[in-house]
Design a protein around this motif. Structure first.
Motif, PDB file in Angstrom:
ATOM      1  N   TYR A   1     -12.700 -32.872  23.208  1.00 46.04           N
ATOM      2  CA  TYR A   1     -11.786 -33.746  23.917  1.00 46.04           C
ATOM      3  C   TYR A   1     -12.534 -34.914  24.542  1.00 46.04           C
ATOM      4  O   TYR A   1     -13.603 -34.746  25.140  1.00 46.04           O
ATOM      5  CB  TYR A   1     -11.081 -32.987  25.037  1.00 46.04           C
ATOM      6  N   CYS A   2     -11.929 -36.079  24.453  1.00 45.16           N
ATOM      7  CA  CYS A   2     -12.398 -37.270  25.125  1.00 45.16           C
ATOM      8  C   CYS A   2     -11.675 -37.375  26.466  1.00 45.16           C
ATOM      9  O   CYS A   2     -10.470 -37.069  26.542  1.00 45.16           O
ATOM     10  CB  CYS A   2     -12.076 -38.470  24.236  1.00 45.16           C
ATOM     11  N   ALA A   3     -12.381 -37.785  27.513  1.00 47.66           N
ATOM     12  CA  ALA A   3     -11.778 -37.877  28.837  1.00 47.66           C
ATOM     13  C   ALA A   3     -12.243 -39.138  29.541  1.00 47.66           C
ATOM     14  O   ALA A   3     -13.370 -39.603  29.342  1.00 47.66           O
ATOM     15  CB  ALA A   3     -12.142 -36.654  29.673  1.00 47.66           C
ATOM     16  N   ALA A   4     -11.374 -39.679  30.395  1.00 50.17           N
ATOM     17  CA  ALA A   4     -11.685 -40.891  31.150  1.00 50.17           C
ATOM     18  C   ALA A   4     -11.333 -40.678  32.610  1.00 50.17           C
ATOM     19  O   ALA A   4     -10.344 -40.020  32.940  1.00 50.17           O
ATOM     20  CB  ALA A   4     -10.897 -42.077  30.593  1.00 50.17           C
ATOM     21  N   GLY A   5     -12.140 -41.250  33.496  1.00 51.48           N
ATOM     22  CA  GLY A   5     -11.852 -41.125  34.915  1.00 51.48           C
ATOM     23  C   GLY A   5     -12.693 -42.090  35.736  1.00 51.48           C
ATOM     24  O   GLY A   5     -13.645 -42.689  35.225  1.00 51.48           O
ATOM     25  N   TYR A   6     -12.336 -42.222  36.998  1.00 47.59           N
ATOM     26  CA  TYR A   6     -13.119 -43.017  37.935  1.00 47.59           C
ATOM     27  C   TYR A   6     -14.162 -42.098  38.551  1.00 47.59           C
ATOM     28  O   TYR A   6     -13.844 -41.215  39.315  1.00 47.59           O
ATOM     29  CB  TYR A   6     -12.221 -43.625  39.002  1.00 47.59           C
ATOM     30  N   TYR A   7     -15.395 -42.347  38.195  1.00 48.72           N
ATOM     31  CA  TYR A   7     -16.501 -41.458  38.536  1.00 48.72           C
ATOM     32  C   TYR A   7     -16.726 -41.383  40.039  1.00 48.72           C
ATOM     33  O   TYR A   7     -16.823 -42.406  40.715  1.00 48.72           O
ATOM     34  CB  TYR A   7     -17.767 -41.958  37.835  1.00 48.72           C
ATOM     35  N   SER A   8     -16.824 -40.131  40.544  1.00 49.53           N
ATOM     36  CA  SER A   8     -17.132 -39.945  41.951  1.00 49.53           C
ATOM     37  C   SER A   8     -18.328 -39.025  42.145  1.00 49.53           C
ATOM     38  O   SER A   8     -18.532 -38.505  43.243  1.00 49.53           O
ATOM     39  CB  SER A   8     -15.910 -39.393  42.694  1.00 49.53           C
ATOM     40  N   GLY A   9     -19.096 -38.791  41.080  1.00 48.33           N
ATOM     41  CA  GLY A   9     -20.331 -38.039  41.224  1.00 48.33           C
ATOM     42  C   GLY A   9     -20.358 -36.681  40.567  1.00 48.33           C
ATOM     43  O   GLY A   9     -21.419 -36.069  40.468  1.00 48.33           O
ATOM     44  N   ARG A  10     -19.208 -36.189  40.116  1.00 53.04           N
ATOM     45  CA  ARG A  10     -19.149 -34.850  39.533  1.00 53.04           C
ATOM     46  C   ARG A  10     -18.900 -34.987  38.040  1.00 53.04           C
ATOM     47  O   ARG A  10     -17.826 -34.655  37.537  1.00 53.04           O
ATOM     48  CB  ARG A  10     -18.056 -34.051  40.222  1.00 53.04           C
ATOM     49  N   HIS A  11     -19.898 -35.444  37.307  1.00 53.56           N
ATOM     50  CA  HIS A  11     -19.688 -35.836  35.911  1.00 53.56           C
ATOM     51  C   HIS A  11     -19.314 -34.683  35.001  1.00 53.56           C
ATOM     52  O   HIS A  11     -18.706 -34.900  33.958  1.00 53.56           O
ATOM     53  CB  HIS A  11     -20.942 -36.524  35.362  1.00 53.56           C
ATOM     54  N   SER A  12     -19.661 -33.449  35.362  1.00 57.46           N
ATOM     55  CA  SER A  12     -19.389 -32.320  34.483  1.00 57.46           C
ATOM     56  C   SER A  12     -18.127 -31.546  34.855  1.00 57.46           C
ATOM     57  O   SER A  12     -17.825 -30.536  34.210  1.00 57.46           O
ATOM     58  CB  SER A  12     -20.584 -31.364  34.474  1.00 57.46           C
ATOM     59  N   ALA A  13     -17.401 -32.007  35.849  1.00 54.85           N
ATOM     60  CA  ALA A  13     -16.189 -31.317  36.302  1.00 54.85           C
ATOM     61  C   ALA A  13     -14.965 -31.886  35.606  1.00 54.85           C
ATOM     62  O   ALA A  13     -14.719 -33.098  35.669  1.00 54.85           O
ATOM     63  CB  ALA A  13     -16.037 -31.458  37.809  1.00 54.85           C
ATOM     64  N   ALA A  14     -14.189 -31.025  34.977  1.00 48.27           N
ATOM     65  CA  ALA A  14     -13.033 -31.493  34.229  1.00 48.27           C
ATOM     66  C   ALA A  14     -12.024 -32.200  35.132  1.00 48.27           C
ATOM     67  O   ALA A  14     -11.363 -33.157  34.701  1.00 48.27           O
ATOM     68  CB  ALA A  14     -12.372 -30.329  33.503  1.00 48.27           C
ATOM     69  N   ASP A  15     -11.907 -31.766  36.387  1.00 50.49           N
ATOM     70  CA  ASP A  15     -10.917 -32.396  37.273  1.00 50.49           C
ATOM     71  C   ASP A  15     -11.358 -33.760  37.789  1.00 50.49           C
ATOM     72  O   ASP A  15     -10.623 -34.415  38.533  1.00 50.49           O
ATOM     73  CB  ASP A  15     -10.543 -31.469  38.426  1.00 50.49           C
ATOM     74  N   GLU A  16     -12.556 -34.202  37.389  1.00 50.82           N
ATOM     75  CA  GLU A  16     -13.005 -35.556  37.689  1.00 50.82           C
ATOM     76  C   GLU A  16     -12.256 -36.582  36.836  1.00 50.82           C
ATOM     77  O   GLU A  16     -12.207 -37.758  37.159  1.00 50.82           O
ATOM     78  CB  GLU A  16     -14.509 -35.651  37.385  1.00 50.82           C
ATOM     79  N   TYR A  17     -11.654 -36.118  35.744  1.00 51.06           N
ATOM     80  CA  TYR A  17     -11.055 -36.997  34.748  1.00 51.06           C
ATOM     81  C   TYR A  17      -9.546 -36.795  34.718  1.00 51.06           C
ATOM     82  O   TYR A  17      -9.071 -35.659  34.664  1.00 51.06           O
ATOM     83  CB  TYR A  17     -11.667 -36.706  33.371  1.00 51.06           C
ATOM     84  N   ASP A  18      -8.810 -37.895  34.728  1.00 48.99           N
ATOM     85  CA  ASP A  18      -7.363 -37.785  34.759  1.00 48.99           C
ATOM     86  C   ASP A  18      -6.687 -38.291  33.498  1.00 48.99           C
ATOM     87  O   ASP A  18      -5.459 -38.355  33.435  1.00 48.99           O
ATOM     88  CB  ASP A  18      -6.792 -38.505  35.995  1.00 48.99           C
ATOM     89  N   ASN A  19      -7.479 -38.643  32.498  1.00 48.96           N
ATOM     90  CA  ASN A  19      -6.919 -39.069  31.217  1.00 48.96           C
ATOM     91  C   ASN A  19      -7.631 -38.300  30.108  1.00 48.96           C
ATOM     92  O   ASN A  19      -8.872 -38.293  30.062  1.00 48.96           O
ATOM     93  CB  ASN A  19      -7.126 -40.572  30.993  1.00 48.96           C
ATOM     94  N   TRP A  20      -6.848 -37.684  29.234  1.00 48.82           N
ATOM     95  CA  TRP A  20      -7.409 -36.840  28.182  1.00 48.82           C
ATOM     96  C   TRP A  20      -6.768 -37.163  26.840  1.00 48.82           C
ATOM     97  O   TRP A  20      -5.582 -37.490  26.772  1.00 48.82           O
ATOM     98  CB  TRP A  20      -7.154 -35.357  28.493  1.00 48.82           C
ATOM     99  N   GLY A  21      -7.556 -37.032  25.788  1.00 48.69           N
ATOM    100  CA  GLY A  21      -7.021 -37.134  24.447  1.00 48.69           C
ATOM    101  C   GLY A  21      -6.457 -35.803  23.985  1.00 48.69           C
ATOM    102  O   GLY A  21      -6.488 -34.806  24.720  1.00 48.69           O
ATOM    103  N   GLN A  22      -5.974 -35.778  22.756  1.00 50.91           N
ATOM    104  CA  GLN A  22      -5.330 -34.574  22.233  1.00 50.91           C
ATOM    105  C   GLN A  22      -6.340 -33.603  21.631  1.00 50.91           C
ATOM    106  O   GLN A  22      -6.018 -32.446  21.354  1.00 50.91           O
ATOM    107  CB  GLN A  22      -4.278 -34.950  21.181  1.00 50.91           C
ATOM    108  N   GLY A  23      -7.560 -34.060  21.404  1.00 55.18           N
ATOM    109  CA  GLY A  23      -8.601 -33.200  20.864  1.00 55.18           C
ATOM    110  C   GLY A  23      -8.764 -33.327  19.362  1.00 55.18           C
ATOM    111  O   GLY A  23      -7.827 -33.679  18.643  1.00 55.18           O
ATOM    112  N   THR A  24      -9.970 -33.048  18.887  1.00 50.81           N
ATOM    113  CA  THR A  24     -10.269 -33.031  17.460  1.00 50.81           C
ATOM    114  C   THR A  24     -11.125 -31.795  17.166  1.00 50.81           C
ATOM    115  O   THR A  24     -12.061 -31.489  17.904  1.00 50.81           O
ATOM    116  CB  THR A  24     -10.960 -34.334  17.026  1.00 50.81           C
ATOM    117  N   GLN A  25     -10.785 -31.100  16.100  1.00 54.28           N
ATOM    118  CA  GLN A  25     -11.448 -29.828  15.782  1.00 54.28           C
ATOM    119  C   GLN A  25     -12.772 -30.078  15.071  1.00 54.28           C
ATOM    120  O   GLN A  25     -12.833 -30.837  14.095  1.00 54.28           O
ATOM    121  CB  GLN A  25     -10.546 -28.972  14.884  1.00 54.28           C
ATOM    122  N   VAL A  26     -13.805 -29.410  15.551  1.00 55.63           N
ATOM    123  CA  VAL A  26     -15.110 -29.404  14.890  1.00 55.63           C
ATOM    124  C   VAL A  26     -15.431 -27.957  14.540  1.00 55.63           C
ATOM    125  O   VAL A  26     -15.413 -27.082  15.410  1.00 55.63           O
ATOM    126  CB  VAL A  26     -16.206 -29.981  15.806  1.00 55.63           C
TER     127      VAL A  26
END
Length: 124
Positions: free
Chosen positions: A95-120
């Motif tokens: 999944y691709c995610a976008a957000g306004y960074y506040s220091g917690r780069h590895s936390a999923a709740d840091e990001y409020d926009n997500w794509g639908q995902g692509t299978q690997v």
């Protein structure tokens, strides 16, 4: 708001490479930090890679460090994940995610926009 669409997933043999792409729409893409997460069946979503709004700062999960590279092109509104030396353990929906960074780069709740995902899928 930023809308995200991933592509580039597929089936590859262990040791192979894939390049994932995420295309964004919306006027504020260049303001957002971007990240890739992945989720394997029955497991929690986990952080893979992060890139700051300018591209100057990147972080990687230990499990992919040295094998994956994240990059972005703000003019094209894209972020990519180059994945080399793939292993069966890399099999997941990415999944691709976008957000306004506040220091917690590895936390999923840091990001409020997500794509639908692509299978690997990486075969052994």
């Amino acid at each position: 708001q930023v809308q995200l669409v991933e592509s580039g997933g597929g089936l590859v043999q262990a040791g192979g490479s894939l390049r994932l792409s995420c295309v964004a729409s919306g006027r504020t893409f260049s303001d957002h930090a971007m990240a890739w997460f992945r989720q394997a069946p029955g497991q929690e979503r986990e952080f893979v890679a992060f890139i700051s709004w300018s591209g100057a700062v990147t972080y990687y999960a230990d499990s992919v460090k040295g094998r994956f590279t994240i990059s972005r092109d703000n003019a094209k509104k894209t972020v990519e994940l180059q994945m080399n030396s793939l292993k069966p353990d890399d099999t997941a929906v990415y999944y691709c995610a976008a957000g306004y960074y506040s220091g917690r780069h590895s936390a999923a709740d840091e990001y409020d926009n997500w794509g639908q995902g692509t299978q690997v899928t990486v075969s052994s």
